[in-house]
Write a protein that holds these residues in place. Structure first.
Motif, PDB file in Angstrom:
ATOM      1  N   LEU A  41       0.937  -1.241  -0.078  1.00  0.00           N
ATOM      2  CA  LEU A  41       0.005   0.031   0.028  1.00  0.00           C
ATOM      3  C   LEU A  41       0.865   1.196  -0.068  1.00  0.00           C
ATOM      4  O   LEU A  41       0.569   2.163  -0.592  1.00  0.00           O
ATOM      5  CB  LEU A  41      -0.822  -0.123   1.073  1.00  0.00           C
ATOM      6  CG  LEU A  41      -1.923  -0.834   1.262  1.00  0.00           C
ATOM      7  CD1 LEU A  41      -2.824  -0.912   2.522  1.00  0.00           C
ATOM      8  CD2 LEU A  41      -3.061  -0.493   0.221  1.00  0.00           C
ATOM      9  N   GLN A  86       2.623   2.976  -3.165  1.00  0.00           N
ATOM     10  CA  GLN A  86       2.112   3.888  -4.100  1.00  0.00           C
ATOM     11  C   GLN A  86       2.351   5.425  -3.848  1.00  0.00           C
ATOM     12  O   GLN A  86       2.438   6.267  -4.564  1.00  0.00           O
ATOM     13  CB  GLN A  86       0.353   3.721  -3.908  1.00  0.00           C
ATOM     14  CG  GLN A  86      -0.162   2.382  -3.876  1.00  0.00           C
ATOM     15  CD  GLN A  86      -1.440   2.508  -3.359  1.00  0.00           C
ATOM     16  OE1 GLN A  86      -2.341   2.809  -4.352  1.00  0.00           O
ATOM     17  NE2 GLN A  86      -1.830   2.365  -2.140  1.00  0.00           N
ATOM     18  N   LEU A  87       2.984   5.663  -2.403  1.00  0.00           N
ATOM     19  CA  LEU A  87       3.374   7.037  -1.959  1.00  0.00           C
ATOM     20  C   LEU A  87       4.631   7.330  -2.124  1.00  0.00           C
ATOM     21  O   LEU A  87       5.105   8.424  -2.230  1.00  0.00           O
ATOM     22  CB  LEU A  87       2.857   7.131  -0.613  1.00  0.00           C
ATOM     23  CG  LEU A  87       1.324   6.971   0.034  1.00  0.00           C
ATOM     24  CD1 LEU A  87       1.332   7.179   1.320  1.00  0.00           C
ATOM     25  CD2 LEU A  87       0.597   7.825  -1.105  1.00  0.00           C
ATOM     26  N   SER A 142       7.365   6.885  -7.113  1.00  0.00           N
ATOM     27  CA  SER A 142       5.998   6.729  -7.839  1.00  0.00           C
ATOM     28  C   SER A 142       5.687   8.331  -8.481  1.00  0.00           C
ATOM     29  O   SER A 142       4.582   8.486  -8.935  1.00  0.00           O
ATOM     30  CB  SER A 142       5.030   6.237  -7.038  1.00  0.00           C
ATOM     31  OG  SER A 142       5.376   4.870  -6.429  1.00  0.00           O
ATOM     32  N   HIS A 143       6.730   9.271  -7.926  1.00  0.00           N
ATOM     33  CA  HIS A 143       5.825  10.480  -8.343  1.00  0.00           C
ATOM     34  C   HIS A 143       5.890  10.837  -9.967  1.00  0.00           C
ATOM     35  O   HIS A 143       6.579  10.293 -10.629  1.00  0.00           O
ATOM     36  CB  HIS A 143       7.034  11.566  -7.996  1.00  0.00           C
ATOM     37  CG  HIS A 143       7.200  11.832  -6.400  1.00  0.00           C
ATOM     38  ND1 HIS A 143       7.725  12.981  -5.863  1.00  0.00           N
ATOM     39  CD2 HIS A 143       6.533  11.223  -5.575  1.00  0.00           C
ATOM     40  CE1 HIS A 143       7.397  13.073  -4.664  1.00  0.00           C
ATOM     41  NE2 HIS A 143       6.624  11.995  -4.414  1.00  0.00           N
ATOM     42  N   PHE A 180      -7.125   5.467  -2.104  1.00  0.00           N
ATOM     43  CA  PHE A 180      -6.190   6.053  -3.134  1.00  0.00           C
ATOM     44  C   PHE A 180      -5.746   5.204  -4.172  1.00  0.00           C
ATOM     45  O   PHE A 180      -5.790   5.710  -5.357  1.00  0.00           O
ATOM     46  CB  PHE A 180      -4.777   6.629  -2.098  1.00  0.00           C
ATOM     47  CG  PHE A 180      -3.669   6.980  -3.311  1.00  0.00           C
ATOM     48  CD1 PHE A 180      -3.640   8.309  -3.688  1.00  0.00           C
ATOM     49  CD2 PHE A 180      -2.522   6.286  -3.308  1.00  0.00           C
ATOM     50  CE1 PHE A 180      -2.575   8.707  -4.216  1.00  0.00           C
ATOM     51  CE2 PHE A 180      -1.402   6.645  -4.186  1.00  0.00           C
ATOM     52  CZ  PHE A 180      -1.636   7.787  -4.643  1.00  0.00           C
ATOM     53  N   SER A 181      -5.524   3.828  -3.853  1.00  0.00           N
ATOM     54  CA  SER A 181      -5.328   2.878  -4.918  1.00  0.00           C
ATOM     55  C   SER A 181      -6.486   2.803  -6.151  1.00  0.00           C
ATOM     56  O   SER A 181      -6.205   2.530  -7.026  1.00  0.00           O
ATOM     57  CB  SER A 181      -5.062   1.616  -4.327  1.00  0.00           C
ATOM     58  OG  SER A 181      -6.048   1.069  -3.759  1.00  0.00           O
ATOM     59  N   GLN A 208      -1.899  11.088  -9.100  1.00  0.00           N
ATOM     60  CA  GLN A 208      -0.611  11.796  -9.313  1.00  0.00           C
ATOM     61  C   GLN A 208      -0.732  13.106  -8.463  1.00  0.00           C
ATOM     62  O   GLN A 208       0.172  13.602  -7.809  1.00  0.00           O
ATOM     63  CB  GLN A 208      -0.534  12.207 -10.824  1.00  0.00           C
ATOM     64  CG  GLN A 208       1.022  12.858 -11.313  1.00  0.00           C
ATOM     65  CD  GLN A 208       2.074  11.855 -10.702  1.00  0.00           C
ATOM     66  OE1 GLN A 208       1.914  10.503 -10.525  1.00  0.00           O
ATOM     67  NE2 GLN A 208       3.194  12.515 -10.526  1.00  0.00           N
ATOM     68  N   ARG A 231      -0.621  12.693  -4.649  1.00  0.00           N
ATOM     69  CA  ARG A 231       0.756  12.234  -4.479  1.00  0.00           C
ATOM     70  C   ARG A 231       1.603  13.614  -4.347  1.00  0.00           C
ATOM     71  O   ARG A 231       2.612  13.728  -3.435  1.00  0.00           O
ATOM     72  CB  ARG A 231       1.350  11.318  -5.575  1.00  0.00           C
ATOM     73  CG  ARG A 231       2.823  10.475  -4.916  1.00  0.00           C
ATOM     74  CD  ARG A 231       3.049   9.647  -5.825  1.00  0.00           C
ATOM     75  NE  ARG A 231       2.267   8.488  -6.111  1.00  0.00           N
ATOM     76  CZ  ARG A 231       1.539   7.940  -7.423  1.00  0.00           C
ATOM     77  NH1 ARG A 231       2.003   8.692  -8.426  1.00  0.00           N
ATOM     78  NH2 ARG A 231       1.214   6.921  -7.330  1.00  0.00           N
ATOM     79  N   LEU A 281       0.920  15.509  -1.270  1.00  0.00           N
ATOM     80  CA  LEU A 281       1.527  14.911  -0.181  1.00  0.00           C
ATOM     81  C   LEU A 281       2.840  15.417  -0.084  1.00  0.00           C
ATOM     82  O   LEU A 281       3.314  15.808   1.178  1.00  0.00           O
ATOM     83  CB  LEU A 281       1.465  13.433  -0.188  1.00  0.00           C
ATOM     84  CG  LEU A 281       1.245  12.867   1.105  1.00  0.00           C
ATOM     85  CD1 LEU A 281       0.101  13.183   1.949  1.00  0.00           C
ATOM     86  CD2 LEU A 281       0.893  11.211   0.781  1.00  0.00           C
ATOM     87  N   TRP A 282       3.796  15.289  -1.093  1.00  0.00           N
ATOM     88  CA  TRP A 282       5.114  15.432  -0.817  1.00  0.00           C
ATOM     89  C   TRP A 282       5.338  17.079  -0.813  1.00  0.00           C
ATOM     90  O   TRP A 282       6.247  17.312  -0.371  1.00  0.00           O
ATOM     91  CB  TRP A 282       5.811  14.691  -2.038  1.00  0.00           C
ATOM     92  CG  TRP A 282       5.825  13.144  -1.766  1.00  0.00           C
ATOM     93  CD1 TRP A 282       5.139  12.275  -2.316  1.00  0.00           C
ATOM     94  CD2 TRP A 282       6.575  12.645  -0.542  1.00  0.00           C
ATOM     95  NE1 TRP A 282       5.325  11.097  -1.760  1.00  0.00           N
ATOM     96  CE2 TRP A 282       6.191  11.071  -0.663  1.00  0.00           C
ATOM     97  CE3 TRP A 282       7.500  12.869   0.163  1.00  0.00           C
ATOM     98  CZ2 TRP A 282       6.701  10.102   0.017  1.00  0.00           C
ATOM     99  CZ3 TRP A 282       7.904  12.165   1.067  1.00  0.00           C
ATOM    100  CH2 TRP A 282       7.561  10.914   1.070  1.00  0.00           C
ATOM    101  N   MET A 299      -3.241  10.408   4.982  1.00  0.00           N
ATOM    102  CA  MET A 299      -1.838   9.933   4.549  1.00  0.00           C
ATOM    103  C   MET A 299      -0.751  10.868   4.962  1.00  0.00           C
ATOM    104  O   MET A 299       0.430  10.545   5.195  1.00  0.00           O
ATOM    105  CB  MET A 299      -1.885   9.610   3.152  1.00  0.00           C
ATOM    106  CG  MET A 299      -2.779   8.634   2.685  1.00  0.00           C
ATOM    107  SD  MET A 299      -2.505   7.762   0.987  1.00  0.00           S
ATOM    108  CE  MET A 299      -2.431   9.180  -0.005  1.00  0.00           C
TER     109      MET A 299
END
Lengths: 147, 167
Positions: free
Chosen positions: A138, A141-142, A146-147, B110-111, B119, B122, B125-126, B160
């Motif tokens: 899981l 994915q983060l 994966s970006h 999310f999946s 995308q 993600r 998040l970052w 997350m």
């Protein structure tokens, strides 16, 4: 007959008291005693001892005395093995602190010794591994890749 | 004689107890958290190969093969990526049980998102990773965040974000 109170004559006086003298020896001794104060005194003392012994009541053992005796001997023999471990000289007072010290040692070992591995542990560990792999899938994915 | 006995045994008892307490105190830090970034996978891989194989052999064949493949795939990842995953995993497992459940639910949701939304989430998040907790909250409350993400996506990002490294 001379005075017999000294030396080997003592045995003669004891035998007289015990009425073990032959009739002629007894008659000869009694004749002497009449004229010898010392021998008379010793003979009277011996007679008194033997009279007292004659008056001592006899003890009759019970009918099962032998049986009980042999049973107790057998029991003693059976118990002998643990008596070797616990000598009679040991007192419970001294044993209590020893037992406490041993208990403390065992407790310290159990608390700090290497963990005991149970048979269920590997199965449990595999479940943990599987769950961790699920989570990792899981989380992949983060991840930055994966970006 | 009796006093000698009592003195000796009391001394032994005292030494044993002192040793026991010292050991317990020394063992306390070990009993808490596992080593940094150590996971059940690491513990399993640290087992002697024979023990590891025994543990795998106890599983049904299908399950055993599946786990072996997944372990192989995980071990094939570059070490920095493994470290990143382990860090996130440990942060996840340090959360309370309801929080873990919420994060796992969000990860599953999310999946199921379309690729472009994945995308976007993600990236968001970052982008908030370097921010402090207060700054993240301010970001979540801001108009831009609300405009870029629907309610479900917002919840996913919030949940997350607990896996991000602390600033």
């Amino acid at each position: 007959m001379g005075c017999v109170a000294d030396g080997d004559g003592a045995e003669l006086i004891v035998s007289y008291g015990a009425r073990r003298l032959a009739p002629h020896e007894q008659a000869e001794f009694e004749l002497h005693v009449r004229s010898c104060a010392r021998c008379r005194e010793h003979a009277a003392a011996q007679r008194a001892v033997w009279s007292a012994l004659d008056e001592w009541p006899g003890i009759t053992p019970s009918e099962d005395f032998d049986q009980n005796l042999y049973r107790r001997i057998a029991m003693e023999e059976q118990q002998a093995w643990w008596r070797c471990l616990w000598p009679d000289t040991w007192s419970p007072r001294a044993a209590v602190p020893v037992v406490l010290a041993c208990s403390a040692l065992i407790a310290a070992f159990l608390l700090n010794g290497p963990p005991l591995r149970s048979r269920a542990e590997p199965q449990f560990q595999m479940e943990q591994v599987e769950h961790a792999l699920d989570d990792m899938d899981l989380l992949k994915q983060l991840s930055v890749e994966s970006h | 004689m009796r006093w000698k006995w009592l003195g000796f045994t009391s001394a032994v008892l005292f030494l044993c107890l002192a040793h026991g307490f010292a050991q317990v105190r020394r063992a306390e830090p070990r009993a808490g958290k596992p080593a940094k970034n150590s996971t059940p996978i690491d513990e399993f891989m640290r087992m002697p190969p024979v023990e590891r194989q025994k543990a795998l052999n106890r599983l049904p064949p299908d399950k055993r093969r599946r786990i072996e493949d997944r372990l192989k795939r995980f071990n094939a990842l570059p070490s920095d990526r493994q470290q990143e995953l382990k860090s996130m995993y440990n942060r996840l497992t340090q959360l309370s049980a309801p929080q873990q459940q919420a994060v796992r639910r969000s990860l599953n949701q999310f999946s199921q998102q379309p690729a472009d939304r994945k995308q976007a989430i993600r990236r968001e998040l970052w982008s908030i990773a370097p921010l402090s907790a207060g700054e993240r909250e301010a970001r979540f409350a801001g108009a831009e965040f609300r405009e870029n993400f629907n309610d479900k996506e917002q919840a996913i990002v919030r949940d997350m974000s607990q896996l991000l490294p602390p600033t």
